[in-house]
Scaffold this motif. Structure first.
Motif, PDB file in Angstrom:
ATOM      1  N   ARG A   1       0.948  -1.182   0.124  1.00 28.03           N
ATOM      2  CA  ARG A   1      -0.173  -0.041   0.201  1.00 28.03           C
ATOM      3  C   ARG A   1       0.660   1.089  -0.011  1.00 28.03           C
ATOM      4  N   TRP A   2       1.634   1.288   0.798  1.00 34.33           N
ATOM      5  CA  TRP A   2       2.723   2.452   0.957  1.00 34.33           C
ATOM      6  C   TRP A   2       3.461   2.661  -0.394  1.00 34.33           C
ATOM      7  N   THR A   3       3.958   1.430  -1.080  1.00 33.28           N
ATOM      8  CA  THR A   3       4.728   1.499  -2.194  1.00 33.28           C
ATOM      9  C   THR A   3       3.661   2.241  -3.262  1.00 33.28           C
ATOM     10  N   ALA A   4       2.458   1.718  -3.432  1.00 32.91           N
ATOM     11  CA  ALA A   4       1.441   2.299  -4.388  1.00 32.91           C
ATOM     12  C   ALA A   4       1.319   3.680  -4.078  1.00 32.91           C
ATOM     13  N   LEU A   5       1.187   4.160  -2.817  1.00 39.33           N
ATOM     14  CA  LEU A   5       0.833   5.605  -2.553  1.00 39.33           C
ATOM     15  C   LEU A   5       2.335   6.478  -2.718  1.00 39.33           C
ATOM     16  N   ALA A   6       3.316   5.932  -2.748  1.00 36.59           N
ATOM     17  CA  ALA A   6       4.691   6.529  -3.130  1.00 36.59           C
ATOM     18  C   ALA A   6       4.608   6.725  -4.653  1.00 36.59           C
ATOM     19  N   ARG A   7       4.188   5.766  -5.341  1.00 33.33           N
ATOM     20  CA  ARG A   7       4.219   5.865  -6.781  1.00 33.33           C
ATOM     21  C   ARG A   7       3.052   7.060  -7.114  1.00 33.33           C
ATOM     22  N   MET A   8       2.308   6.994  -6.194  1.00 33.62           N
ATOM     23  CA  MET A   8       1.062   8.132  -6.557  1.00 33.62           C
ATOM     24  C   MET A   8       1.660   9.585  -6.407  1.00 33.62           C
ATOM     25  N   CYS A   9       2.480   9.666  -5.453  1.00 33.31           N
ATOM     26  CA  CYS A   9       3.051  10.868  -5.002  1.00 33.31           C
ATOM     27  C   CYS A   9       4.000  11.703  -6.133  1.00 33.31           C
ATOM     28  N   ALA A  10       4.837  10.555  -6.599  1.00 29.68           N
ATOM     29  CA  ALA A  10       5.762  10.835  -7.556  1.00 29.68           C
ATOM     30  C   ALA A  10       5.001  11.233  -8.983  1.00 29.68           C
ATOM     31  N   GLY A  11       3.700  10.635  -9.332  1.00 32.21           N
ATOM     32  CA  GLY A  11       2.997  10.970 -10.326  1.00 32.21           C
ATOM     33  C   GLY A  11       2.269  12.353 -10.292  1.00 32.21           C
ATOM     34  N   GLN A  12       2.036  12.560  -9.029  1.00 32.38           N
ATOM     35  CA  GLN A  12       1.398  13.881  -8.835  1.00 32.38           C
ATOM     36  C   GLN A  12       2.686  15.104  -9.126  1.00 32.38           C
ATOM     37  N   ALA A  13       3.668  14.809  -8.543  1.00 37.63           N
ATOM     38  CA  ALA A  13       4.741  15.984  -8.879  1.00 37.63           C
ATOM     39  C   ALA A  13       5.170  15.879 -10.507  1.00 37.63           C
ATOM     40  N   SER A  14       5.195  14.750 -11.184  1.00 35.63           N
ATOM     41  CA  SER A  14       5.276  14.755 -12.595  1.00 35.63           C
ATOM     42  C   SER A  14       4.281  15.813 -13.199  1.00 35.63           C
ATOM     43  N   GLY A  15       3.039  15.526 -12.798  1.00 35.69           N
ATOM     44  CA  GLY A  15       1.766  16.198 -13.342  1.00 35.69           C
ATOM     45  C   GLY A  15       1.931  17.624 -13.538  1.00 35.69           C
ATOM     46  N   PHE A  16       2.272  18.049 -11.954  1.00 42.07           N
ATOM     47  CA  PHE A  16       2.380  19.520 -11.968  1.00 42.07           C
ATOM     48  C   PHE A  16       3.536  20.198 -12.899  1.00 42.07           C
ATOM     49  N   LEU A  17       4.422  19.477 -12.933  1.00 42.15           N
ATOM     50  CA  LEU A  17       5.651  19.725 -13.695  1.00 42.15           C
ATOM     51  C   LEU A  17       5.406  19.832 -15.361  1.00 42.15           C
ATOM     52  N   GLY A  18       4.216  19.145 -15.756  1.00 40.45           N
ATOM     53  CA  GLY A  18       3.550  19.140 -17.057  1.00 40.45           C
ATOM     54  C   GLY A  18       4.213  17.789 -17.930  1.00 40.45           C
ATOM     55  N   GLU A  19       4.753  16.855 -16.886  1.00 43.76           N
ATOM     56  CA  GLU A  19       5.188  15.728 -17.626  1.00 43.76           C
ATOM     57  C   GLU A  19       4.289  14.746 -17.675  1.00 43.76           C
ATOM     58  N   CYS A  20       3.092  14.808 -18.474  1.00 47.19           N
ATOM     59  CA  CYS A  20       1.872  14.070 -18.719  1.00 47.19           C
ATOM     60  C   CYS A  20       2.017  12.694 -18.937  1.00 47.19           C
ATOM     61  N   ASP A  21       3.013  12.331 -19.642  1.00 42.17           N
ATOM     62  CA  ASP A  21       3.052  10.847 -19.852  1.00 42.17           C
ATOM     63  C   ASP A  21       3.714   9.857 -18.625  1.00 42.17           C
ATOM     64  N   GLU A  22       4.725  10.615 -18.177  1.00 49.43           N
ATOM     65  CA  GLU A  22       5.301   9.900 -17.000  1.00 49.43           C
ATOM     66  C   GLU A  22       4.133   9.682 -16.109  1.00 49.43           C
ATOM     67  N   ALA A  23       3.348  10.930 -15.668  1.00 53.41           N
ATOM     68  CA  ALA A  23       2.728  11.070 -14.572  1.00 53.41           C
ATOM     69  C   ALA A  23       1.295  10.117 -14.768  1.00 53.41           C
ATOM     70  N   VAL A  24       0.817   9.865 -15.984  1.00 51.76           N
ATOM     71  CA  VAL A  24      -0.361   9.157 -16.325  1.00 51.76           C
ATOM     72  C   VAL A  24       0.134   7.774 -16.126  1.00 51.76           C
ATOM     73  N   ALA A  25       1.342   7.378 -16.380  1.00 53.64           N
ATOM     74  CA  ALA A  25       1.643   5.960 -16.140  1.00 53.64           C
ATOM     75  C   ALA A  25       1.862   5.714 -14.826  1.00 53.64           C
ATOM     76  N   ASP A  26       2.538   6.577 -13.841  1.00 52.57           N
ATOM     77  CA  ASP A  26       2.829   6.495 -12.508  1.00 52.57           C
ATOM     78  C   ASP A  26       1.423   6.328 -11.772  1.00 52.57           C
ATOM     79  N   LEU A  27       0.531   7.065 -12.100  1.00 53.23           N
ATOM     80  CA  LEU A  27      -0.832   7.320 -11.372  1.00 53.23           C
ATOM     81  C   LEU A  27      -1.665   6.191 -11.840  1.00 53.23           C
ATOM     82  N   SER A  28      -1.544   5.538 -13.034  1.00 56.01           N
ATOM     83  CA  SER A  28      -2.500   4.519 -13.499  1.00 56.01           C
ATOM     84  C   SER A  28      -2.010   3.299 -12.963  1.00 56.01           C
ATOM     85  N   VAL A  29      -0.747   2.969 -12.796  1.00 53.55           N
ATOM     86  CA  VAL A  29      -0.312   1.854 -11.708  1.00 53.55           C
ATOM     87  C   VAL A  29      -0.851   2.037 -10.500  1.00 53.55           C
ATOM     88  N   ALA A  30      -0.600   3.183  -9.761  1.00 54.25           N
ATOM     89  CA  ALA A  30      -0.635   3.069  -8.375  1.00 54.25           C
ATOM     90  C   ALA A  30      -2.204   3.026  -8.301  1.00 54.25           C
TER      91      ALA A  30
END
Length: 504
Positions: free
Chosen positions: A209-238
């Protein structure tokens, strides 16, 4: 003139930094020596003797009286015990808030904690001194999130994480929210670093669970940076992982962040679909404010990006209603900007300019970049401002922004929810500030209070005695008609925003 029981209660009440209610007194100040059922009598006795001030259903000690009681508390050798009870009391209330976060109880629980803001800070300070800061700071996330206070959250979470570097479930939980608040503050580099540290420690704990939430946090930061593909990949898996091992709140947060990335990354249709799932998960009849408010807010942006102005107006009105249920200045500010962008798209430039002005001060007060530094939101804001300026002229645009800046929050919200282009009864620019009645020394002390200094720190800064600083603070409160230090902070911030913002 005080009885021994009244003197004991006075000493114990000194643990509260702000106002308090009877429930807090019964939890923090009672024991076998002063039972819960016997505390009302001495409390009334202290009110009758003007030791304690009564403020409706709450009570407060003036700073000088509180300091005197604190000295007694140390002499009684009870300071550590009472402070520990205070930490436990507020942690219990925060845990209740977390448990009911995804429900209609969210806004009422948040509002119930707002009068205790100074006490929550005091509890954090006590916990820091006693080595208990990590669990206390980790428990504060729902309050900071609903209040829109990422800077304060980052301050305390950074202190807590630095003090206890070893991996533990409590530390991983703190890393989740430290990363989240860093992202909301616009510091995506720190948000990513903390997400990486969270993933590493979650791996050490072997908790999926914490591993998935960590992936979610990484995806959130990528999303705010405009790195859409990387963010969607992380957040979809999470999101897929959290459907298996997470809570309903985990799933809602991950879905919200995936929908936000898609909405802000040029994938409007996909974003609207995910965000609609979020509102269904919460329950469309629910009065939950934060998750739904953010979901409808990013739907508004997606509708604007897709050119569906009518839908943007509908969802924009809904999000203003939701965020107005609680005192979330940051969320409401971002939301009202989106309402103004919609007005520009409708050709209602006067309405947009007034709302832009109303939002200027909160962003200055919170020291936040407009649009939270997101590329798409920043672009939308700059385009809308440019279009409004071209339609109205720069002089008219600034005049209307100054008018909007003078609208009280309640009137600004009512205007944004209306179909009007001109708000009624715009208040005149005040001729003098509230602090003009203070002496030069009192003004200096008020400015230091606004910087968060204690009376002792003010005394050191102004090279005066602690008792003189106490007197200055009490004179300031009396002259301004205030009961709390936080009101001085708000007043000084309001004057600073009026002087420094475009509306000034």
């Amino acid at each position: 003139m005080c009885s021994p029981t009244e003197r004991l209660l006075w000493a114990r009440l000194s643990a509260f930094a702000g106002s308090f209610d009877l429930a807090a007194v019964e939890s923090v100040c009672t024991d076998l020596q002063l039972p819960t059922g016997a505390v009302v009598g001495p409390l009334i006795g202290l009110v009758d003797k003007s030791v304690v001030l009564r403020l409706g259903n709450r009570y407060q000690l003036l700073d000088t009286i509180r300091e005197y009681g604190a000295e007694w508390l140390v002499e009684l050798d009870e300071a550590a015990t009472v402070k520990h009870r205070m930490i436990a009391y507020y942690r219990s209330r925060l845990h209740q808030f977390e448990e009911r976060f995804l429900s209609s109880d969210q806004a009422p629980l948040h509002k119930a904690l707002l009068p205790d803001h100074e006490n929550l800070r005091a509890a954090l300070e006590y916990a820091h001194a006693d080595g208990e800061l990590l669990p206390m700071a980790a428990a504060m996330w729902p309050y900071w999130l609903c209040s829109g206070q990422p800077a304060e959250a980052c301050h305390w979470l950074d202190l807590a994480l630095a003090r206890q570097p070893e991996a533990s479930p409590e530390r991983v939980r703190a890393l989740q929210w430290a990363s989240t608040f860093a992202a909301l503050q616009g510091d995506q580099a720190t948000a990513k670093r903390l997400a990486g540290e969270m993933r590493e420690q979650a791996g050490q704990l072997g908790d999926p669970r914490w591993t998935a939430l960590a992936r979610m946090c990484a995806g959130q930061a990528s999303g705010f940076l405009g790195e859409c593909d990387e963010a969607v990949a992380d957040l979809s898996v999470a999101l897929d992982e959290l459907h298996l091992v997470g809570t309903d709140l985990d799933v809602a947060l991950a879905s919200l962040r995936l929908g936000r990335v898609q909405a802000l990354g040029g994938r409007a249709e996909a974003g609207i679909a995910v965000l609609s799932d979020v509102t269904r998960l919460v329950g469309e009849s629910s009065k939950e404010s934060y998750i739904q408010g953010c979901a409808y807010g990013y739907m508004t942006v997606a509708h604007l990006a897709a050119g569906d102005i009518d839908a943007a107006e509908r969802t924009g009105r809904r999000v203003v209603e939701l965020h107005d249920l609680r005192d979330g200045v940051l969320n409401l500010g971002v939301t009202l900007d989106a309402v103004a962008w919609t007005a520009v798209a409708q050709g209602r430039h006067q309405r947009a300019a007034l709302i832009f002005g109303g939002v200027d001060a909160p962003f200055s007060l919170l020291d936040q970049r407009r649009a939270l530094g997101n590329p798409l939101l920043t672009k939308l804001h700059e385009q809308a401002l440019k279009a409004a300026g071209e339609a109205l002229g720069s002089g008219q645009l600034e005049r209307l922004r100054r008018q909007g800046a003078r609208l009280p929050r309640e009137q600004l919200v009512a205007f944004a929810l209306s179909q009007n282009d001109t708000p009624p009864n715009v208040p005149a620019q005040p001729k003098s500030t509230r602090t003009n009645g203070l002496t030069q020394r009192e003004s200096e002390a008020a400015a230091l209070i606004a910087r968060g200094m204690t009376n002792r720190e003010i005394a050191e800064q102004l090279v005066i005695s602690k008792r003189t600083a106490d007197a200055h603070v009490e004179h300031i409160l009396a002259k301004l008609g205030y009961s709390f230090r936080s009101q001085i902070v708000a007043s000084m911030a309001d004057e600073r925003c009026r002087d420094e913002s475009p509306a000034g």
